[in-house]
Design an enzyme around this catalytic site. Sequence first.
Site, PDB file in Angstrom:
ATOM      1  N   LYS A 155      40.129  28.356  55.072  1.00  0.00           N
ATOM      2  CA  LYS A 155      40.956  29.574  55.164  1.00  0.00           C
ATOM      3  C   LYS A 155      40.077  30.821  55.028  1.00  0.00           C
ATOM      4  CE  LYS A 155      43.230  31.273  51.387  1.00  0.00           C
ATOM      5  NZ  LYS A 155      42.936  32.699  51.160  1.00  0.00           N
ATOM      6  N   ASN A 156      39.207  30.806  54.018  1.00  0.00           N
ATOM      7  CA  ASN A 156      38.462  32.033  53.720  1.00  0.00           C
ATOM      8  C   ASN A 156      37.355  32.321  54.730  1.00  0.00           C
ATOM      9  OD1 ASN A 156      40.102  32.478  51.575  1.00  0.00           O
ATOM     10  ND2 ASN A 156      38.610  31.923  49.988  1.00  0.00           N
TER      11      ASN A 156
ATOM     12  N   ARG B 142      45.530  40.535  50.977  1.00  0.00           N
ATOM     13  CA  ARG B 142      44.447  41.477  50.720  1.00  0.00           C
ATOM     14  C   ARG B 142      43.407  41.484  51.851  1.00  0.00           C
ATOM     15  NH1 ARG B 142      41.045  43.852  46.888  1.00  0.00           N
ATOM     16  NH2 ARG B 142      38.909  43.127  47.021  1.00  0.00           N
TER      17      ARG B 142
ATOM     18  N   CYS C 192      47.026  42.845  42.789  1.00  0.00           N
ATOM     19  CA  CYS C 192      47.378  41.471  43.120  1.00  0.00           C
ATOM     20  C   CYS C 192      47.517  40.714  41.819  1.00  0.00           C
ATOM     21  CB  CYS C 192      46.262  40.886  43.982  1.00  0.00           C
ATOM     22  SG  CYS C 192      46.184  39.127  43.980  1.00  0.00           S
TER      23      CYS C 192
ATOM     24  N   ARG D  59      41.496  44.005  41.692  1.00  0.00           N
ATOM     25  CA  ARG D  59      40.869  43.813  42.992  1.00  0.00           C
ATOM     26  C   ARG D  59      40.764  45.075  43.842  1.00  0.00           C
ATOM     27  NH1 ARG D  59      43.174  38.450  45.680  1.00  0.00           N
ATOM     28  NH2 ARG D  59      41.054  37.763  45.930  1.00  0.00           N
TER      29      ARG D  59
ATOM     30  N   ASP E 258      38.037  29.926  42.595  1.00  0.00           N
ATOM     31  CA  ASP E 258      39.217  29.325  43.228  1.00  0.00           C
ATOM     32  C   ASP E 258      39.444  27.880  42.771  1.00  0.00           C
ATOM     33  OD1 ASP E 258      39.698  31.659  44.551  1.00  0.00           O
ATOM     34  OD2 ASP E 258      38.967  30.991  46.496  1.00  0.00           O
TER      35      ASP E 258
ATOM     36  N   ILE F  17      35.107  36.116  37.185  1.00  0.00           N
ATOM     37  CA  ILE F  17      35.239  36.852  38.457  1.00  0.00           C
ATOM     38  C   ILE F  17      36.496  37.717  38.457  1.00  0.00           C
ATOM     39  CG2 ILE F  17      35.411  36.641  40.971  1.00  0.00           C
ATOM     40  CD1 ILE F  17      32.746  35.694  40.021  1.00  0.00           C
TER      41      ILE F  17
ATOM     42  N   ARG G 277      50.095  29.616  51.376  1.00  0.00           N
ATOM     43  CA  ARG G 277      49.102  30.556  51.909  1.00  0.00           C
ATOM     44  C   ARG G 277      47.791  29.848  52.191  1.00  0.00           C
ATOM     45  NH1 ARG G 277      47.606  34.677  47.973  1.00  0.00           N
ATOM     46  NH2 ARG G 277      46.010  34.829  49.567  1.00  0.00           N
TER      47      ARG G 277
HETATM   48  C1  UD1 Z   1      37.328  36.156  48.258  1.00  0.00           C
HETATM   49  C2  UD1 Z   1      38.249  35.001  48.545  1.00  0.00           C
HETATM   50  C3  UD1 Z   1      38.959  34.538  47.280  1.00  0.00           C
HETATM   51  C4  UD1 Z   1      37.940  34.268  46.160  1.00  0.00           C
HETATM   52  C5  UD1 Z   1      37.011  35.458  45.979  1.00  0.00           C
HETATM   53  C6  UD1 Z   1      35.898  35.204  44.984  1.00  0.00           C
HETATM   54  C7  UD1 Z   1      38.910  35.440  50.832  1.00  0.00           C
HETATM   55  C8  UD1 Z   1      39.985  35.793  51.794  1.00  0.00           C
HETATM   56  N1  UD1 Z   1      39.213  35.406  49.543  1.00  0.00           N
HETATM   57  O1  UD1 Z   1      38.137  37.237  47.840  1.00  0.00           O
HETATM   58  O2  UD1 Z   1      39.674  33.345  47.577  1.00  0.00           O
HETATM   59  O3  UD1 Z   1      38.640  34.033  44.962  1.00  0.00           O
HETATM   60  O4  UD1 Z   1      36.399  35.795  47.234  1.00  0.00           O
HETATM   61  O5  UD1 Z   1      35.151  34.093  45.370  1.00  0.00           O
HETATM   62  O6  UD1 Z   1      37.809  35.135  51.216  1.00  0.00           O
HETATM   63  N2  UD1 Z   1      35.704  43.732  43.549  1.00  0.00           N
HETATM   64  C9  UD1 Z   1      35.603  45.050  43.208  1.00  0.00           C
HETATM   65  N3  UD1 Z   1      35.495  45.968  44.231  1.00  0.00           N
HETATM   66  C10 UD1 Z   1      35.496  45.615  45.548  1.00  0.00           C
HETATM   67  C11 UD1 Z   1      35.595  44.244  45.879  1.00  0.00           C
HETATM   68  C12 UD1 Z   1      35.696  43.314  44.848  1.00  0.00           C
HETATM   69  O7  UD1 Z   1      35.614  45.407  42.041  1.00  0.00           O
HETATM   70  O8  UD1 Z   1      35.373  46.493  46.424  1.00  0.00           O
HETATM   71  C13 UD1 Z   1      35.829  42.712  42.459  1.00  0.00           C
HETATM   72  C14 UD1 Z   1      37.172  41.994  42.516  1.00  0.00           C
HETATM   73  O9  UD1 Z   1      38.168  42.738  41.835  1.00  0.00           O
HETATM   74  C15 UD1 Z   1      36.835  40.695  41.826  1.00  0.00           C
HETATM   75  C16 UD1 Z   1      35.385  40.426  42.245  1.00  0.00           C
HETATM   76  O10 UD1 Z   1      34.868  41.695  42.663  1.00  0.00           O
HETATM   77  O11 UD1 Z   1      36.908  40.846  40.441  1.00  0.00           O
HETATM   78  C17 UD1 Z   1      35.237  39.410  43.364  1.00  0.00           C
HETATM   79  O12 UD1 Z   1      35.916  39.868  44.499  1.00  0.00           O
HETATM   80  P1  UD1 Z   1      35.500  39.501  45.987  1.00  0.00           P
HETATM   81  O13 UD1 Z   1      34.274  38.659  45.996  1.00  0.00           O
HETATM   82  O14 UD1 Z   1      35.484  40.757  46.779  1.00  0.00           O
HETATM   83  O15 UD1 Z   1      36.736  38.630  46.419  1.00  0.00           O
HETATM   84  P2  UD1 Z   1      37.538  38.707  47.779  1.00  0.00           P
HETATM   85  O16 UD1 Z   1      36.592  38.901  48.898  1.00  0.00           O
HETATM   86  O17 UD1 Z   1      38.684  39.627  47.632  1.00  0.00           O
END
Ligand code: UD1
Length: 423
Positions: free
Chosen positions: A22-23, A92, A116, A121, A305, A327, A397
Amino acid sequence: MDRFLIEGGKKLHGTVHISGSKNAALPILVATLLTDEKCILHRVPNLRDVRTTLKILEYLGKKITYQNNTVVVEANGQLKNNLPYELVKQMRASFWVAGPLLARFKEADIPLPGGCAIGVRPVDIHLKGFENLGAVCDVKAGNVIIRAEKLTPAQIVLRFPSVGATQNLLMCACLIPGETILENVAKEPEVDDVIAFLNKMGADIRADEKGRLVVHGKTALHGAEHTVVADRIETGSFILAAAATRGDVTVADCVPEHNAILLSDLREAGFTLEVTDTSVRVPPYEGEIKPVRVRTAPYPGFATDLQAPWMTLMTLCSGTAEIDEDIFENRFMHAPELVRMGANIYTEKSVARVTGVKNLLAAHVQASDLRGGFALVMAGLCAQGESEVERIYHIDRGYENLEQKLAALGATIRRYNPDKDEF
Ligand code: UD1
């Protein structure tokens, strides 16, 4: 709303075939916005988040056909560069369209993804990166308007290796002629799969010896064909469900090395695993499940995850296991539900202490997020008697044909909708 009814206490046995990730599929679908040419994607799992992404692509002006896990994306007139909140609030990852749209139109108008359930996030790392590339980001009435007179290649250091920000910035940088270097990037296999697809589209992205991503931007990308990598989170979920039910399951069509830490932690917990290049067998094991401490971390660390399903396994361990969630700040919502099923879990801030119990008890519980929902299904499979898991739209999802796959492994699980009063 659909629910699962699970008659637990049965050991899973047999072979399960893993779907495409999915991701990886979501950002790869989004990457098709970088060209007007035809893209063909195979092994795209039929999931709610994928269907939402296809709706987004259609809204933006793409023509989609989706059959037997193959998606064909074609141009259908001029692309739009904005999204309505209705589509963004569902997922998201909708925000990932910002990178390709900015690269193509020098302007994108996207609602900010809201808070979320599993944490705040924010998208500050994405926005900071766009600013480094010459854009100006303005937030107005919940939308972020990202504009650039001219995008320029840059050296960008991410303050945290965000998966989404790495993918979003890569997609944007591919269409900015010159050399962009991304530092402190996410190294998840899903990022590698996006890179593989972008390079098939004519991009030039490579990792240097320091682990930075070096992008030589082009003026245009072309259509490409790609098969999505196996879903390592679905893989880990089935491995853990097999272990927790003390079953004998072969998880096939996966990439075991993407779950290296999980496999090592499971061995430490007492399980003997049989691993090939493309499969993992969890053979029968009746010994005690030893408590093993895990701490979630960016890849190759323990996947956040898989934290919830791991917690379900540890509810049955022979001591006290500690789980650190480093995380996301609010990712233990499954814990109180597991406690309702007889688990002994104490959480404080980002740490959970799980003291094993002999058996879990069947109960009526609620999923509050995707992976936490799977953890409850897993607990239902272990508990003697009938459990009911509500709000399984969260689980839909991210797990393709979950009840069919579990039923094929001998589980008694069925979906029903009390509003329709039918099975
Ligand atoms: C992706 C995955 C999700 C997984 C996560 C971490 C997808 C669609 N989803 O989510 O399943 O749990 O990686 O492996 O691929 N953060 C910030 N600022 C930002 C972006 C992120 O502070 O601009 C923080 C987030 O709040 C979180 C951490 O960084 O605490 C990790 O987020 P991120 O790696 O960006 O996760 P996603 O890409 O949203």
